[in-house]
Design an enzyme around this catalytic site. Structure first.
Site, PDB file in Angstrom:
ATOM      1  N   ARG A  79       0.852  -1.184   0.000  1.00 38.40           N
ATOM      2  CA  ARG A  79       0.000   0.000   0.000  1.00 38.40           C
ATOM      3  C   ARG A  79       0.893   1.242   0.000  1.00 38.40           C
ATOM      4  O   ARG A  79       1.695   1.422   0.917  1.00 38.40           O
ATOM      5  CB  ARG A  79      -0.911  -0.007   1.229  1.00 38.40           C
ATOM      6  N   HIS A 122      -2.506  11.032   0.667  1.00 34.54           N
ATOM      7  CA  HIS A 122      -2.001  10.812   2.026  1.00 34.54           C
ATOM      8  C   HIS A 122      -1.378  12.129   2.493  1.00 34.54           C
ATOM      9  O   HIS A 122      -0.179  12.224   2.703  1.00 34.54           O
ATOM     10  CB  HIS A 122      -1.010   9.644   2.053  1.00 34.54           C
ATOM     11  N   GLU A 167      -7.193   8.663   6.010  1.00 33.75           N
ATOM     12  CA  GLU A 167      -7.472   9.332   7.286  1.00 33.75           C
ATOM     13  C   GLU A 167      -7.904  10.788   7.145  1.00 33.75           C
ATOM     14  O   GLU A 167      -7.200  11.710   7.568  1.00 33.75           O
ATOM     15  CB  GLU A 167      -6.237   9.258   8.205  1.00 33.75           C
ATOM     16  N   ASN A 302      -7.501   1.981   9.844  1.00 35.05           N
ATOM     17  CA  ASN A 302      -6.194   2.188  10.463  1.00 35.05           C
ATOM     18  C   ASN A 302      -6.393   2.225  11.964  1.00 35.05           C
ATOM     19  O   ASN A 302      -7.172   3.033  12.478  1.00 35.05           O
ATOM     20  CB  ASN A 302      -5.563   3.517  10.021  1.00 35.05           C
ATOM     21  N   TYR A 304      -4.323   2.186  15.687  1.00 33.64           N
ATOM     22  CA  TYR A 304      -3.084   2.245  16.463  1.00 33.64           C
ATOM     23  C   TYR A 304      -3.315   2.063  17.945  1.00 33.64           C
ATOM     24  O   TYR A 304      -2.555   1.396  18.636  1.00 33.64           O
ATOM     25  CB  TYR A 304      -2.357   3.573  16.202  1.00 33.64           C
ATOM     26  N   GLU A 383      -3.619  -0.006   8.146  1.00 40.94           N
ATOM     27  CA  GLU A 383      -2.437   0.415   8.916  1.00 40.94           C
ATOM     28  C   GLU A 383      -2.569  -0.067  10.344  1.00 40.94           C
ATOM     29  O   GLU A 383      -3.642   0.021  10.948  1.00 40.94           O
ATOM     30  CB  GLU A 383      -2.267   1.941   8.972  1.00 40.94           C
TER      31      GLU A 383
HETATM   32  C1  GBH Z   1      -1.119   7.180  10.668  1.00 44.81           C
HETATM   33  O1  GBH Z   1      -1.943   8.069  11.347  1.00 44.81           O
HETATM   34  C2  GBH Z   1      -0.722   7.790   9.367  1.00 44.81           C
HETATM   35  O2  GBH Z   1      -1.573   7.373   8.327  1.00 44.81           O
HETATM   36  C3  GBH Z   1       0.714   7.547   8.977  1.00 44.81           C
HETATM   37  O3  GBH Z   1       1.080   8.403   7.942  1.00 44.81           O
HETATM   38  C4  GBH Z   1       1.601   7.727  10.198  1.00 44.81           C
HETATM   39  O4  GBH Z   1       2.967   7.662   9.883  1.00 44.81           O
HETATM   40  C5  GBH Z   1       1.221   6.661  11.171  1.00 44.81           C
HETATM   41  O5  GBH Z   1      -0.128   6.741  11.509  1.00 44.81           O
HETATM   42  C6  GBH Z   1       2.014   6.712  12.473  1.00 44.81           C
HETATM   43  O6  GBH Z   1       1.744   7.880  13.164  1.00 44.81           O
HETATM   44  O7  GBH Z   1      -6.108  11.845  20.534  1.00 44.81           O
HETATM   45  O8  GBH Z   1      -5.214  13.747  19.367  1.00 44.81           O
HETATM   46  O9  GBH Z   1      -3.773  12.268  20.573  1.00 44.81           O
HETATM   47  C7  GBH Z   1      -2.046   7.956  12.731  1.00 44.81           C
HETATM   48  C8  GBH Z   1      -3.439   8.203  13.237  1.00 44.81           C
HETATM   49  C9  GBH Z   1      -4.832   9.203  14.864  1.00 44.81           C
HETATM   50  C10 GBH Z   1      -2.806   8.238  15.581  1.00 44.81           C
HETATM   51  C11 GBH Z   1      -4.859  10.063  16.096  1.00 44.81           C
HETATM   52  C12 GBH Z   1      -2.773   9.139  16.777  1.00 44.81           C
HETATM   53  C13 GBH Z   1      -3.962  10.378  18.357  1.00 44.81           C
HETATM   54  C14 GBH Z   1      -4.879  11.503  18.330  1.00 44.81           C
HETATM   55  N1  GBH Z   1      -3.462   8.909  14.487  1.00 44.81           N
HETATM   56  N2  GBH Z   1      -4.089   9.492  17.205  1.00 44.81           N
HETATM   57  S1  GBH Z   1      -5.004  12.414  19.814  1.00 44.81           S
END
Ligand code: GBH
Length: 479
Positions: A79, A122, A167, A302, A304, A383
């Site tokens: 991807r 992106h 996202e 995605n 995390y 992701e």
């Molecule tokens: C992804 O986004 C991205 O798509 C990618 O480019 C990036 O490198 C990867 O993650 C690693 O970071 O409650 O305000 O603290 C991450 C999505 C969503 C993760 C919001 C962190 C915390 C929000 N993010 N989350 S907050």
């Protein structure tokens, strides 16, 4: 005693993900012009160490070696995203040299028998379009569809899976409201407008691509989460969880799958910023929601970390925990005044994100039951991954990274996907984030998510232990 092994479904896709700005470099080559991220990197204190994407992983020149590594890993699919600023450097005229890079990359992937999984956006909007208002300007959605059709002209015969956006929550609220991502604005109104125009861009592009070729697999990727209330019997805690779920998940899932914005979230925001909501409501034109809710074939999830929230202080995690620099950050959540993050003793990565694989199982179950399942939309984890403080060592002349924590993270989350499948959820693939260590946005090169280590001095790539483990899992198709 041998550990029990768990097989994956026969056609399950194992992949890894990257994004153009985070790996390509060659920022000023072959006609590419600035994206909003090139510009944002020049803002004092926007990115740690003043890092930028000029060189990154130099993937633009090393893509052949990188695809060879993917083949060694045994990836079924890769991807990646295409850079709008390469393809239409000013947002208008097509730049054939930029398009050619993606033709070469796709050819290389197909030769290696790796399915190209293409994401059109992106986060790297051409700066020229930001100067006309960026995603807060409705016209940007129309420009996006033109760019998508260019890409389809060039690659439609060989690329069959197309993702519109990665996202949109990040490209709207984190970018136009929290000020943490490019273009670094602090406006609830712009965040809401950006989110709507991104959705519109998504929907009209799905329609335009489907009209071109009904056999394409078309979809979007969302960053989704599970919001757990600290005390399930406390209405204020439940309300905090509802707000998080509303602003991260339902704000995007509801328009796509139900053709409506969640009314409770609109009212929460109206209570704190009536002007922003009035402007958003004026921007939603008749027919927009019908366009946005065009059927999608696949939904990328995605995941995390989860969120553990209460309606009461203390607030243990900073709101907008994505802000690593001195530059001020606002909350990305327009209605955040009654949301407080609490500690529940889960392990955390160096990003301070909780490690909670079981959250992924519940998320997939919920998204499948409430949205994707009834719509006949396939689910993929597009992701999932973690940054750890990797240590590179030289052993027998080879660079090794013994990233046991990432091995455990990977195995834990693949197990969570299998748990979801066992519970009857149709999950068709998993992409680890990321294939390579890369430019981690406002964190610059400080945070490493890769299963492949990148030495930014020499651009040498080395497979980490997690990469070796992933290759073993893929080869055996069992966990
Ligand atoms: C992804 O986004 C991205 O798509 C990618 O480019 C990036 O490198 C990867 O993650 C690693 O970071 O409650 O305000 O603290 C991450 C999505 C969503 C993760 C919001 C962190 C915390 C929000 N993010 N989350 S907050």
């Amino acid at each position: 005693m041998t550990a029990p092994t768990r097989p994956f479904p026969a056609d399950f896709l194992f992949g890894a993900a990257t994004a153009a700005f985070q790996i390509e470099g060659a920022a000023h080559e072959d006609g590419r012009r600035d994206s909003i991220w090139d510009a944002f990197c020049r803002v004092p204190d926007a990115v740690i160490n003043g890092d930028n994407g000029d060189v990154a992983c130099d993937h633009y020149h090393r893509y052949r070696d990188d695809v060879a590594l993917m083949k060694d890993l045994g990836l079924n699919t890769y991807r990646f995203s295409t850079s709008w600023s390469r393809v239409r450097p000013d947002g208008g005229q097509v730049n054939p040299a930029g398009v050619d890079f993606y033709k070469r990359l796709v050819d290389e992937l197909l030769d290696a028998d790796i399915l190209p999984w293409l994401t059109l956006y992106h986060w790297d909007l051409p700066q020229a379009l930001q100067e006309k208002g960026g995603w807060a300007n409705r016209d940007t959605a129309a420009r996006f569809t033109e760019y998508a059709l260019d890409m389809h002209d060039a690659l439609g015969d060989r690329v069959k899976v197309w993702t519109t956006l990665n996202e949109p929550w990040c490209s709207s609220f984190l970018s136009y409201t929290a000020g943490i991502h490019a273009p670094g604005h602090y406006s609830v109104e712009e965040g809401m407008l950006a989110a709507h125009h991104l959705m519109l861009a998504h929907g009209q592009t799905i329609g335009a691509l489907r009209e071109r070729d009904a056999s394409l697999n078309l979809g979007i990727t969302l960053n989704l989460t599970v919001a757990d209330a600290v005390d399930l019997s406390d209405p204020a805690d439940l309300d905090a969880a509802r707000r998080i779920d509303g602003q991260f998940n339902r704000w995007f899932l509801d328009p796509i799958f139900r053709g409506e914005y969640p009314a409770d979230v609109v009212e929460d925001i109206r209570a704190v910023d009536a002007g922003a909501v009035a402007s958003f409501e004026a921007a939603v034109q008749p027919g927009d929601l019908e366009t946005i809710s065009t059927h999608i074939d696949s939904l990328g999830v995605n995941y995390y970390h989860g969120e553990y929230v209460s309606g009461h202080e203390p607030d243990l995690a900073p709101i907008g925990g994505d802000a690593p620099t001195e530059r001020p950050a606002h909350s990305p959540f327009p209605s955040h005044e009654r949301i407080f993050w609490h500690e529940r003793g889960l392990p955390r990565t160096p990003m301070q994100w909780e490690v909670q694989p079981e959250g992924l199982t519940r998320l997939l179950q919920r998204v499948s039951a409430d949205y994707a399942g009834p719509a006949g939309t396939a689910l993929y984890v597009t992701e999932n991954g973690a940054a750890y403080d990797d240590v590179a060592v030289i052993e027998d002349g080879q660079t090794r990274v013994h990233d046991a924590d990432r091995v455990e993270f990977l195995r834990g989350h693949l197990g969570a996907v299998l748990d979801a499948i066992d519970a009857g959820v149709d999950v068709d693939g998993y992409f680890y984030w990321s294939m390579l260590d890369n430019f981690e946005w406002a964190w610059g090169y400080e945070k490493r998510f890769g299963i492949v280590r990148v030495d930014y001095e020499t651009q040498e790539r080395s497979l980490k232990d997690s990469g070796r483990e992933y290759a073993r899992i893929i080869a055996s198709r069992t966990l």
